[in-house]
Design a protein around this motif. Structure first.
Motif, short mmCIF file in Angstrom:
data_model
loop_
_atom_site.label_atom_id
_atom_site.label_comp_id
_atom_site.label_asym_id
_atom_site.label_seq_id
_atom_site.Cartn_x
_atom_site.Cartn_y
_atom_site.Cartn_z
N ASP A 15 2.77 22.16 -10.45
CA ASP A 15 4.23 22.20 -10.66
C ASP A 15 4.60 21.28 -11.83
N HIS A 205 9.51 19.85 -0.08
CA HIS A 205 9.25 19.89 -1.53
C HIS A 205 10.59 19.71 -2.25
N HIS A 207 12.84 18.65 -5.59
CA HIS A 207 12.99 18.36 -7.02
C HIS A 207 14.13 17.35 -7.16
N ASN A 247 9.59 17.43 -9.95
CA ASN A 247 9.56 17.07 -8.53
C ASN A 247 9.83 15.58 -8.43
MG MG Z 1 8.53 23.28 -7.35
#
Ligand code: MG
Ligand code: HMG
Length: 297
Positions: A15, A205, A207, A247
């Motif tokens: 990512d 997860h 960001h 992230n």
């Molecule tokens: Mg992502």
């Protein structure tokens, strides 16, 4: 009421790098991954077997897996479709992440399919992966907000998660793709998923687009989540989610958790050495609190 331990799933090599316009040399990626492992990370997304036309940065996926896979860590690769999973079968990798968004508009931009089309294609592929003994992770994008459709209802996210669970996945990584969720929303969704999906590993997860990620992690911890996707240096973002930044930075999450008495097994000084390797090759500054202080000293 916090857990004693939490698991960091490092997503920087995937990512973190997928959004970089300039190709990061394969040897730099290998050294980055090696140093991340040396810092104590035990689960990591190494790369993705996606179309090199769509995401040129990931074109060296096969070489990365061959060079970086080790027995002492869960090395995960992303694959969007049959072609991607066939490419995984050519490697020694034993853990695969598939990905679908809750929102159709996002899916069209990211994988050129609706959610329903994607799920139809993935069902037999996941069944085969499970038969062969693979670890399967499902990444649920736009679980809170979509960059095109706005607010996503928790019931819609739960429903997609339940469908993946019925396919037999081992883990759900539930993502705030554009970094727009707030801690109340994080608590509410993860408490709901925790209650409804007791047998599945649940990972958050986040960001950090609006600098809400650490607060969201604390709220998720309070909802019973102890697995977090993070990216060293706070690198990255999805190329098909305009405005999304990286992230949440691994080093800031590790610092926060360790200071609160939640053990992660990750050594911050060694983690900084991993960021040192990749930093000269990326276009964005590293803005995490921990790394800025490290550079000053
Ligand atoms: Mg992502
Ligand atoms: P498409 O163009 O619709 O694919 O793309 P297609 O099936 O029509 O095939 C077209 C050509 O691509 C064919 O080659 C295929 O063989 C080839 P040709 O016959 O023209 O020579 N192809 C592939 N080549 C290599 N590997 C493959 C592959 N598949 C087809 N796997 C596709 C559909 C899904 C492939 C494309 O849209 C794609 O690769 N998308 C990936 C996008 C991506 O990587 N996004 C970022 C990851 S998701 C994310 O970041 C979110 C996450 O972090 C959570 C969050 O924060 O939300 C996980």
């Amino acid at each position: 009421n916090l857990p004693k331990k939490a698991t960091i799933i490092e997503v920087g090599p995937r990512d973190g790098l997928q959004n970089e316009k300039n190709f990061v040399p394969t040897d730099v990626k290998k050294e980055f991954i090696l140093r991340l492992k040396q810092s104590g990370v035990k689960e990591m997304e190494l790369t993705s077997f996606v179309s090199p036309k769509w995401v040129p940065q990931m074109q060296d996926a096969g070489e990365i897996v061959d060079a970086c896979m080790t027995m002492d860590s869960r090395d995960i690769v992303l694959a969007p479709n049959k072609r991607g999973i066939e490419r995984v079968y050519e490697t020694g990798c034993r853990s695969v992440a598939v990905f679908v968004g809750v929102s159709d508009s996002f899916n069209q931009k990211n994988i050129n399919k609706t959610s329903e089309e994607a799920m139809k294609g993935l069902a037999p592929l996941i069944a085969e992966l499970k038969e062969k003994g693979y670890f399967v992770r499902a990444c649920i994008s736009t679980a809170f907000y979509c960059p095109y459709e706005g607010k996503i209802l928790p019931e819609a996210t739960l429903s997609l998660c339940q469908e993946f669970v019925s396919f037999g996945v081992d883990e759900l990584s539930v993502a705030d793709t554009v970094g727009r969720a707030n801690p109340s929303e994080a608590y509410h969704l993860f408490a709901l998923l925790k209650k409804e999906l007791p047998g599945t590993l649940l990972t958050a997860h986040f960001h950090d687009t609006r600098k809400m990620a650490l607060a969201n992690i604390l709220a998720s911890l309070e909802a019973g989540i102890d697995r977090f996707d993070t990216s060293a240096g706070g690198l990255g973002g999805c190329p098909f989610a305009p405005g999304a930044t990286g992230n949440v930075a691994t080093e800031d999450v590790v610092y926060m958790l360790e200071e609160m008495g939640v053990s992660t097994g990750v050594d911050l000084e060694k983690l900084a050495l991993a960021i040192d390797v990749v930093k000269p090759h990326i276009s964005r500054p590293v803005e995490s609190g921990y790394y800025r202080l490290y550079e000053l000293n």
